[in-house]
Scaffold this motif. Structure first.
Motif, mmCIF file in Angstrom:
data_model
loop_
_atom_site.group_PDB
_atom_site.id
_atom_site.type_symbol
_atom_site.label_atom_id
_atom_site.label_comp_id
_atom_site.label_asym_id
_atom_site.label_seq_id
_atom_site.Cartn_x
_atom_site.Cartn_y
_atom_site.Cartn_z
ATOM 1 N N UNK A 39 -6.574 -7.508 5.599
ATOM 2 C CA UNK A 39 -8.007 -7.218 5.699
ATOM 3 C C UNK A 39 -8.354 -6.516 7.003
ATOM 4 N N UNK A 40 -7.698 -6.924 8.071
ATOM 5 C CA UNK A 40 -7.914 -6.276 9.369
ATOM 6 C C UNK A 40 -6.719 -6.599 10.253
ATOM 7 N N UNK A 41 -6.653 -5.948 11.393
ATOM 8 C CA UNK A 41 -5.524 -6.168 12.278
ATOM 9 C C UNK A 41 -4.276 -5.456 11.773
ATOM 10 N N UNK A 42 -3.117 -5.920 12.244
ATOM 11 C CA UNK A 42 -1.836 -5.276 11.937
ATOM 12 C C UNK A 42 -0.861 -6.297 11.373
ATOM 13 N N UNK A 43 -0.185 -5.901 10.298
ATOM 14 C CA UNK A 43 0.872 -6.728 9.713
ATOM 15 C C UNK A 43 2.153 -5.918 9.669
ATOM 16 N N UNK A 44 3.211 -6.453 10.295
ATOM 17 C CA UNK A 44 4.535 -5.848 10.239
ATOM 18 C C UNK A 44 5.408 -6.716 9.330
ATOM 19 N N UNK A 45 5.840 -6.161 8.203
ATOM 20 C CA UNK A 45 6.597 -6.918 7.217
ATOM 21 C C UNK A 45 7.945 -6.262 7.012
ATOM 22 N N UNK A 46 8.989 -7.066 7.090
ATOM 23 C CA UNK A 46 10.346 -6.516 6.996
ATOM 24 C C UNK A 46 11.230 -7.442 6.167
ATOM 25 N N UNK A 47 12.008 -6.818 5.271
ATOM 26 C CA UNK A 47 13.011 -7.523 4.472
ATOM 27 C C UNK A 47 12.398 -8.697 3.689
ATOM 28 N N UNK A 48 11.289 -8.436 3.037
ATOM 29 C CA UNK A 48 10.638 -9.442 2.209
ATOM 30 C C UNK A 48 10.691 -9.018 0.743
ATOM 31 N N UNK A 49 10.582 -9.987 -0.153
ATOM 32 C CA UNK A 49 10.522 -9.737 -1.589
ATOM 33 C C UNK A 49 9.174 -10.244 -2.095
ATOM 34 N N UNK A 50 8.464 -9.399 -2.857
ATOM 35 C CA UNK A 50 7.145 -9.743 -3.372
ATOM 36 C C UNK A 50 7.170 -9.667 -4.892
ATOM 37 N N UNK A 51 7.161 -10.822 -5.539
ATOM 38 C CA UNK A 51 7.112 -10.886 -6.999
ATOM 39 C C UNK A 51 5.661 -11.113 -7.393
ATOM 40 N N UNK A 52 5.011 -10.033 -7.831
ATOM 41 C CA UNK A 52 3.566 -10.052 -8.032
ATOM 42 C C UNK A 52 3.193 -10.546 -9.424
ATOM 43 N N UNK A 53 1.915 -10.889 -9.581
ATOM 44 C CA UNK A 53 1.366 -11.276 -10.870
ATOM 45 C C UNK A 53 0.212 -10.360 -11.264
ATOM 46 N N UNK A 54 -0.665 -10.039 -10.311
ATOM 47 C CA UNK A 54 -1.774 -9.109 -10.590
ATOM 48 C C UNK A 54 -1.540 -7.835 -9.798
ATOM 49 N N UNK A 55 -2.368 -7.589 -8.781
ATOM 50 C CA UNK A 55 -2.126 -6.445 -7.904
ATOM 51 C C UNK A 55 -1.124 -6.839 -6.827
ATOM 52 N N UNK A 56 -0.613 -5.831 -6.113
ATOM 53 C CA UNK A 56 0.404 -6.090 -5.100
ATOM 54 C C UNK A 56 -0.198 -6.230 -3.722
ATOM 55 N N UNK A 57 0.238 -5.355 -2.806
ATOM 56 C CA UNK A 57 -0.224 -5.387 -1.416
ATOM 57 C C UNK A 57 -1.454 -4.496 -1.289
ATOM 58 N N UNK A 58 -2.498 -5.024 -0.652
ATOM 59 C CA UNK A 58 -3.747 -4.280 -0.448
ATOM 60 C C UNK A 58 -3.958 -4.095 1.044
ATOM 61 N N UNK A 59 -4.182 -2.849 1.456
ATOM 62 C CA UNK A 59 -4.438 -2.532 2.862
ATOM 63 C C UNK A 59 -5.882 -2.055 2.961
ATOM 64 N N UNK A 60 -6.755 -2.903 3.521
ATOM 65 C CA UNK A 60 -8.183 -2.607 3.590
ATOM 66 C C UNK A 60 -8.503 -1.614 4.714
ATOM 67 N N UNK A 61 -9.724 -1.129 4.676
ATOM 68 C CA UNK A 61 -10.201 -0.181 5.680
ATOM 69 C C UNK A 61 -10.039 -0.761 7.092
ATOM 70 N N UNK A 62 -9.536 0.051 8.004
ATOM 71 C CA UNK A 62 -9.317 -0.285 9.424
ATOM 72 C C UNK A 62 -8.115 -1.203 9.640
#
Length: 544
Positions: free
Chosen positions: A431-454
């Motif tokens: 939603x805000x700020x910074x996220x650094x993600x490395x070597x992760x597995x995401x098994x989704x059900x609906x939408x995946x990763x969302x990067x909001x404004x700013x």
């Protein structure tokens, strides 16, 4: 719920409701028994089980029998007419149920227009009480004070196998449910009274009730709706009291002040009502009504500890001595080299994250961790799986809320597999700020990763799949770096929302060596809503 004797038998056979419609020739009850679990010495009889009706059963009862196409001002008249046809007028037993007691009574007469029944005590007295003691004399005095009349909604029909009182039990259930979950005090005061009350109010509220019951609505949205409903009710009460105190032919200064205050309350009430209509509309509630999970809104950054102490949080249900030795030598000793660092142990990731302050580290040992609530990351922390992603698994099974919400200034996430079940919202939202993600597995059900404004996302060497929408949604004004990721078996790969105008800034995106494959639609979609077009980038090759 009822059927005339003249109706054809074939018509009754075609009815698919097993609880709302019965033949006039009784062959025993078609309802189940609701066993009581009261006091040991209460001796109260069982009642009919009517509270677990399905959506279509209530829908059919309200639309076809109880309300039809009535206007809000006609609801009470239609309801009284319905009850007149299906409720036994006298000589049946019921439990008079309140917050304080349950007592066995005999119904002697029913006033359909006032929705009340004239009752008498069944002697000797049979009752269950909660927090008080009631004698036969006290209960008799209470009934005398009410002229032996009690609301129909407070009566539960005593179970009887003959089937003679099935329709009465169901009618009271529909009445009780309607005034508890559907009807609003302000409905009959709507200035625009010339509309179908069932279509505008009953059906959407009934659908919302069952959507909430079946966990199809996010928990934050439910809390926001209930809070709004309570505020609207309070505002209506204040407005009603103020209105009743006004004199129509008075020009006093006090009445003029009250009139101004009444107009303010009226405007506030209308605003609440419009917002409630938005929540009750299944399409509008997500677009206009929901501003994020209610718990997420109240989770604030804790910042660093005042003592300056930093904590390493170790998450494990149990571990072997070899794992503990490896953890100590590889991670704990390097992290705890200074005296201002301590170690805390947790059994689940949510409690560890909720205990974090800025600069803390969370180490998750191998295992499968099931969580029911969302994981909120308001502080700059590091969350690291101590092992391979397939060995460190966090799964969420609660349908209502989002999985991971990131708002911290600098969050680092690595070596963890996230699995989402029966979800409504996306698996991860920055939603805000910074996220650094490395070597992760995401098994989704609906939408995946969302990067909001700013917001900023750096996603490296991750594997994302299973999204029913886009694997990654990038909003205008955000910064996103995608390097070496696999995005596959989603509806679309990457959705870039470029709403560029005088208020928005185009998203800044870096994509290198990503493998986007086996998605239903396109690998990358650039949305340009200004001209109503989408620019699609099909990726037939394996790299993008």
């Amino acid at each position: 719920l009822f059927q005339n004797e003249e109706e054809d038998e074939d018509e009754s056979d075609d009815d698919d409701s097993g609880t709302d419609h019965f033949n006039t020739e009784k062959s025993g009850t078609q309802l189940q028994r609701c066993e009581r679990h009261g006091g040991v010495n209460s001796g109260l009889p069982d009642t009919f089980q009517t509270s677990h009706l399905l959506f279509y059963e209530r829908f059919k009862a309200y639309q076809d029998y109880m309300l039809g196409d009535c206007k809000p001002s006609e609801v009470k008249a239609f309801t009284a007419d319905y009850l007149e046809k299906v409720v036994e007028p006298c000589d049946w037993l019921a439990l008079w149920t309140t917050d304080v007691f349950d007592v066995l009574v005999e119904v002697r007469d029913v006033d359909m227009k006032d929705l009340k029944a004239c009752v008498g005590l069944v002697l000797p007295l049979q009752c269950d009480t909660r927090g008080c003691e009631l004698t036969e004399e006290a209960m008799a005095s209470l009934l005398e004070a009410t002229q032996h009349k009690v609301p129909l909604q407070e009566l539960q029909v005593v179970y009887e196998q003959s089937g003679d009182f099935d329709q009465t039990a169901l009618a009271l259930e529909h009445l009780r449910f309607f005034y508890k979950h559907i009807w609003r005090q302000w409905d009959e005061e709507d200035e625009d009274d010339d509309f179908d009350y069932f279509v505008r109010c009953v059906e959407p509220r009934l659908r919302l009730y069952y959507d909430i019951l079946e966990d199809r609505v996010p928990g934050g949205l439910v809390a926001e709706y209930q809070s709004l409903l309570e505020k609207c009710s309070q505002c209506f009460q204040q407005f009603s009291v103020l209105r009743s105190g006004l004199s129509t032919d008075s020009d006093s200064e006090l009445d003029n002040v009250s009139m101004v205050e009444g107009l303010k309350l009226y405007d506030q009430l209308e605003t609440f009502k419009r917002k409630l209509h938005i929540f009750e509309n299944p399409l509008l509630r997500y677009v206009l009504g929901y501003k994020g999970n209610a718990r997420q809104q109240c989770v604030q950054s804790r910042g660093p500890r005042t003592s300056g102490m930093k904590v390493v949080h170790v998450v494990t249900a149990s571990c072997s001595t070899i794992q503990l030795q490896s953890l100590l030598s590889d991670r704990l000793l390097p992290l705890c080299s200074s005296e201002d660092t301590e170690v805390q142990f947790h059994r689940d990731p949510v409690s560890a994250v909720d205990s974090c302050h800025q600069g803390d580290v969370v180490l998750v040992l191998p295992g499968i961790y099931s969580v029911s609530s969302s994981i909120f990351l308001p502080d700059s922390i590091t969350i690291e799986g101590f092992g391979l992603p397939d060995e460190v698994v966090i799964e969420k099974k609660n349908k209502g809320d989002s999985f991971v919400e990131s708002t911290g200034a600098d969050i680092r996430l690595s070596n963890i597999k996230f699995i989402q079940h029966d979800a409504i919202e996306g698996i991860l939202c920055v939603r805000q700020g910074t996220l650094n993600m490395e070597n992760c597995v995401l098994q989704c059900e609906t939408t995946g990763v969302i990067v909001r404004t700013s917001a900023r996302l750096a996603m490296n060497m991750c594997d994302l799949y299973g999204s029913k929408g886009a694997g990654v949604e990038i909003y205008p004004g955000s910064v996103c770096s995608l390097v070496g990721n696999g995005i596959h078996h989603c509806k679309d790969g990457i959705l870039i929302k470029d709403f560029a105008d005088e208020l928005d800034v185009m998203p800044s995106i870096t994509m290198e060596n990503n493998v986007i494959h086996n998605n239903e639609g396109y690998g990358v979609i650039l949305v340009k809503p200004n001209d109503g077009k989408q620019q699609r980038v099909p990726l037939d090759t394996s790299e993008g």
